[in-house]
Every structure is written in C-alpha cells, then in structure tokens.
Write an enzyme that holds these catalytic residues in place. Structure first.
Site, mmCIF file in Angstrom:
data_model
loop_
_atom_site.group_PDB
_atom_site.id
_atom_site.type_symbol
_atom_site.label_atom_id
_atom_site.label_comp_id
_atom_site.label_asym_id
_atom_site.label_seq_id
_atom_site.Cartn_x
_atom_site.Cartn_y
_atom_site.Cartn_z
ATOM 1 C CG HIS A 73 -45.447 25.966 28.139
ATOM 2 N ND1 HIS A 73 -47.327 25.304 29.039
ATOM 3 C CD2 HIS A 73 -45.354 25.555 27.748
ATOM 4 C CE1 HIS A 73 -47.493 24.919 28.392
ATOM 5 N NE2 HIS A 73 -46.103 24.362 27.568
ATOM 6 C CD1 TRP A 78 -44.727 18.855 30.237
ATOM 7 C CD2 TRP A 78 -44.312 20.956 31.704
ATOM 8 N NE1 TRP A 78 -45.606 20.261 29.841
ATOM 9 C CE2 TRP A 78 -45.444 21.983 30.642
ATOM 10 C CE3 TRP A 78 -43.662 21.273 32.243
ATOM 11 C CZ2 TRP A 78 -45.014 22.916 31.279
ATOM 12 C CZ3 TRP A 78 -43.426 22.661 33.184
ATOM 13 C CH2 TRP A 78 -44.941 23.143 31.737
ATOM 14 C CD1 TRP A 79 -46.860 15.585 29.477
ATOM 15 C CD2 TRP A 79 -46.761 12.968 30.118
ATOM 16 N NE1 TRP A 79 -45.987 14.628 29.030
ATOM 17 C CE2 TRP A 79 -45.691 13.662 28.003
ATOM 18 C CE3 TRP A 79 -46.162 11.944 30.567
ATOM 19 C CZ2 TRP A 79 -45.282 12.889 27.684
ATOM 20 C CZ3 TRP A 79 -46.018 10.761 29.060
ATOM 21 C CH2 TRP A 79 -45.278 11.111 28.163
ATOM 22 C CE1 TYR A 103 -50.870 23.900 27.638
ATOM 23 C CE2 TYR A 103 -50.331 25.862 26.099
ATOM 24 C CZ TYR A 103 -49.840 24.324 26.147
ATOM 25 O OH TYR A 103 -49.383 23.637 25.547
ATOM 26 C CE1 TYR A 127 -44.138 21.534 21.203
ATOM 27 C CE2 TYR A 127 -42.161 21.006 22.543
ATOM 28 C CZ TYR A 127 -43.895 20.526 22.185
ATOM 29 O OH TYR A 127 -45.084 20.460 22.532
#
Length: 104
Positions: free
Chosen positions: A22, A76-77, A18, A41
């Site tokens: 990113h 992306w999802w 993960y 963010y």
C-alpha cells in the site's frame, strides 16, 4: 458525502508486506478510486488477528460499483490475493460494517 466501512481479512503474518504494497500503491489505481468518487480512504489493521477495517467517503452518484470492471482493480486484487482472504474472482472478502456510534 456518504461514509462507509467494511472489514477484510489479512494473513496476520503478512502485515508488513500488506503495508509495503500500500505504500507503493499504483498511481493508476489511486486515479481509478478517485474517479469512482472515493476519498478519505483509510485501512486499519488489528495485528492480533489480521482483521482489516476500512473506512471511506464516497460522493453522491459515485461509481464504486463499477470498479470491479476496471482492469487496474482486477490486477490489484490479483497482486494482493496471496496475502488476503479472497473470493473466487480474487476480490477480497469484505463484510459491510454498520455504524453504531458517531460523534460529530
């Protein structure tokens, strides 16, 4: 600027993956998020259970609700769906969090 927070769920065994994904976030996704009015963010991970805590700021008149319509967001999802808890459309399951304390 409004600040919001939400919780998502990662497969705890996928923490390194993960973070790697990113670290290599697509520039076109960054542009879409910024164009939607999102800034500052951050996502935090609880390594004990894979809980993700996200916090961001969004400008007045933001277009965050339109992000699911953008192809880059859907890609992306799909790219993240193998390591996260998701909805049928591959979007991450997300629970809004209510602020209970703030120190200005």
């Amino acid at each position: 600027m409004e600040q919001i927070a939400f919780r998502m769920q990662l497969d705890p065994a996928q923490a390194a993956e993960y973070e790697r994904r990113h670290d290599e976030i697509w520039p076109e996704l960054v542009a879409a998020l910024k164009d939607a009015g999102i800034s500052d963010y951050s996502i935090f991970l609880d390594l004990s259970d894979g809980s993700l805590f996200a916090v961001l700021r969004r400008r007045p008149g933001h277009a965050m609700d339109a992000l699911p319509e953008q192809a880059v967001m859907r890609r992306w999802w799909q790219a993240m769906a193998d390591i996260m808890r998701t909805n049928p459309d591959a979007s991450p399951t997300a629970s809004p969090l209510r602020r209970v304390f703030h120190l200005p």
